[in-house]
Motif scaffolding. Structure first.
Motif, PDB file in Angstrom:
ATOM      1  N   LEU A  66       1.779   2.887  -6.896  1.00  9.58           N
ATOM      2  CA  LEU A  66       1.016   2.846  -5.644  1.00  9.58           C
ATOM      3  C   LEU A  66       0.922   1.415  -5.119  1.00  9.58           C
ATOM      4  CD1 LEU A  66      -0.714   4.219  -3.465  1.00  9.58           C
ATOM      5  CD2 LEU A  66      -2.684   3.910  -4.997  1.00  9.58           C
ATOM      6  N   ASP A  86     -11.080   7.047  -3.819  1.00 15.34           N
ATOM      7  CA  ASP A  86     -11.005   5.583  -3.930  1.00 15.34           C
ATOM      8  C   ASP A  86     -11.794   5.103  -5.142  1.00 15.34           C
ATOM      9  OD1 ASP A  86      -9.587   5.567  -1.579  1.00 15.34           O
ATOM     10  OD2 ASP A  86     -11.251   4.840  -0.359  1.00 15.34           O
ATOM     11  N   ALA A 129       4.461  -1.765   2.220  1.00 20.68           N
ATOM     12  CA  ALA A 129       3.924  -1.405   3.541  1.00 20.68           C
ATOM     13  C   ALA A 129       3.238  -2.598   4.201  1.00 20.68           C
ATOM     14  CB  ALA A 129       2.962  -0.226   3.407  1.00 20.68           C
ATOM     15  N   ASN A 151      -5.954   4.611   2.614  1.00 18.52           N
ATOM     16  CA  ASN A 151      -5.227   5.696   3.282  1.00 18.52           C
ATOM     17  C   ASN A 151      -4.090   6.218   2.419  1.00 18.52           C
ATOM     18  OD1 ASN A 151      -6.868   5.656   5.532  1.00 18.52           O
ATOM     19  ND2 ASN A 151      -5.550   4.239   6.660  1.00 18.52           N
ATOM     20  N   MET A 152      -3.394   5.327   1.738  1.00 17.89           N
ATOM     21  CA  MET A 152      -2.295   5.748   0.863  1.00 17.89           C
ATOM     22  C   MET A 152      -2.789   6.578  -0.311  1.00 17.89           C
ATOM     23  SD  MET A 152       0.113   2.425   0.704  1.00 17.89           S
ATOM     24  CE  MET A 152       1.230   2.060   2.047  1.00 17.89           C
ATOM     25  N   ALA A 153      -4.027   6.329  -0.696  1.00 23.09           N
ATOM     26  CA  ALA A 153      -4.623   7.076  -1.807  1.00 23.09           C
ATOM     27  C   ALA A 153      -5.285   8.363  -1.316  1.00 23.09           C
ATOM     28  CB  ALA A 153      -5.638   6.203  -2.530  1.00 23.09           C
ATOM     29  N   MET A 185      -5.413   0.219   4.380  1.00 24.57           N
ATOM     30  CA  MET A 185      -4.097   0.833   4.200  1.00 24.57           C
ATOM     31  C   MET A 185      -3.990   1.436   2.794  1.00 24.57           C
ATOM     32  SD  MET A 185      -0.354  -1.019   4.574  1.00 24.57           S
ATOM     33  CE  MET A 185      -0.755  -1.698   6.173  1.00 24.57           C
ATOM     34  N   LEU A 186      -4.471   0.704   1.790  1.00 22.92           N
ATOM     35  CA  LEU A 186      -4.439   1.206   0.417  1.00 22.92           C
ATOM     36  C   LEU A 186      -5.286   2.467   0.290  1.00 22.92           C
ATOM     37  CD1 LEU A 186      -3.619   0.933  -2.553  1.00 22.92           C
ATOM     38  CD2 LEU A 186      -5.538  -0.654  -2.856  1.00 22.92           C
ATOM     39  N   HIS A 220       4.204   0.435  -3.497  1.00 23.77           N
ATOM     40  CA  HIS A 220       4.334   1.093  -2.193  1.00 23.77           C
ATOM     41  C   HIS A 220       3.438   0.401  -1.161  1.00 23.77           C
ATOM     42  CE1 HIS A 220       5.044   4.288   0.671  1.00 23.77           C
ATOM     43  NE2 HIS A 220       3.752   4.570   0.717  1.00 23.77           N
ATOM     44  N   TRP A 221       2.222   0.064  -1.569  1.00 19.29           N
ATOM     45  CA  TRP A 221       1.268  -0.624  -0.700  1.00 19.29           C
ATOM     46  C   TRP A 221       1.775  -2.002  -0.287  1.00 19.29           C
ATOM     47  CZ3 TRP A 221      -3.095  -3.909  -2.932  1.00 19.29           C
ATOM     48  CH2 TRP A 221      -3.976  -4.349  -1.937  1.00 19.29           C
TER      49      TRP A 221
END
Length: 153
Positions: free
Chosen positions: A18, A147, A25, A138-140, A135-136, A21-22
Motif C-alpha cells: 500500500l 484507517d 500516486a 482514500n486508498m485504504a 490520498m492514503l 502504491h501511495w
C-alpha cells in the motif's frame, strides 16, 4: 521501487504494498515517476550520526532526505528516526502511525521539489502532507475506522 531497511530498530508494521502504491500516486500527482527510493528506519543515535557526518548538523531530526532524482524520476534515500517520530507524535498529540506516515511522505515531497525552509514554504509542505495523507486514507477505503485499524491513522 521502494525498499525498506532498518538500522538498530525493528521494521515498523506497515503495509509495504500500500505504501508503494501511495508513494507512486503522490509522485504522479507532481508529474513524477517513482525510481529507487530506500526508506531506512533508524534510532536517534544513528540519525544524529548521519546528520553530523553528511550535513554537519549536530541535532536530532525525524528525517534526512538524500536526493538522487534525475529529471522527473524520484529517487533517494530517506533516513527516518523512529525515536524522534514517536517523540514528535507525543508532542503533537497525534497517533504514532499518523506521524510516521506524515514523515514518510514528507521525504517524498522533498524529492518532488517541495521545500519547507523559506518564507511560506512550511505552509505549502503541510498542505501537501495533508493532501497526501488524505490520498492514503482514500486508498485504504476512506473509512475512518479502517484507517485506525489498518493504517493506525
Amino acid at each position: 521501487m521502494l525498499t525498506f531497511d532498518t538500522i538498530h530498530v525493528a521494521l515498523p508494521a506497515i503495509d509495504t504494498a500500500l505504501i508503494e502504491h501511495w508513494v507512486e500516486a503522490v509522485a504522479a500527482s507532481y508529474g513524477r515517476r517513482l525510481g529507487k527510493v530506500a526508506y531506512v528506519f533508524v534510532d536517534d543515535a544513528t540519525i544524529l550520526d548521519v546528520n553530523r557526518q553528511y550535513l554537519r548538523h549536530d541535532y536530532y531530526t525525524d528525517i534526512i532526505t538524500f536526493d538522487y532524482c534525475h529529471g522527473t524520476t524520484v529517487s533517494g534515500d530517506l533516513f527516518i528516526s523512529l525515536d524522534t517520530v514517536r517523540s514528535n507524535a507525543e508532542q503533537l498529540q497525534q497517533p504514532y502511525w499518523r506521524e510516521l506516515h506524515r514523515v514518510m511522505v514528507h521525504g517524498i515531497l522533498h524529492l518532488c521539489g517541495i521545500n519547507d525552509k523559506g518564507p511560506g514554504e512550511r505552509e505549502q509542505m503541510e498542505a501537501a502532507e495533508d493532501a497526501a495523507l488524505a490520498m492514503l486514507r482514500n486508498m485504504a477505503g476512506g473509512n475512518e475506522e479502517l484507517d485506525r485499524q489498518q493504517l493506525h491513522l
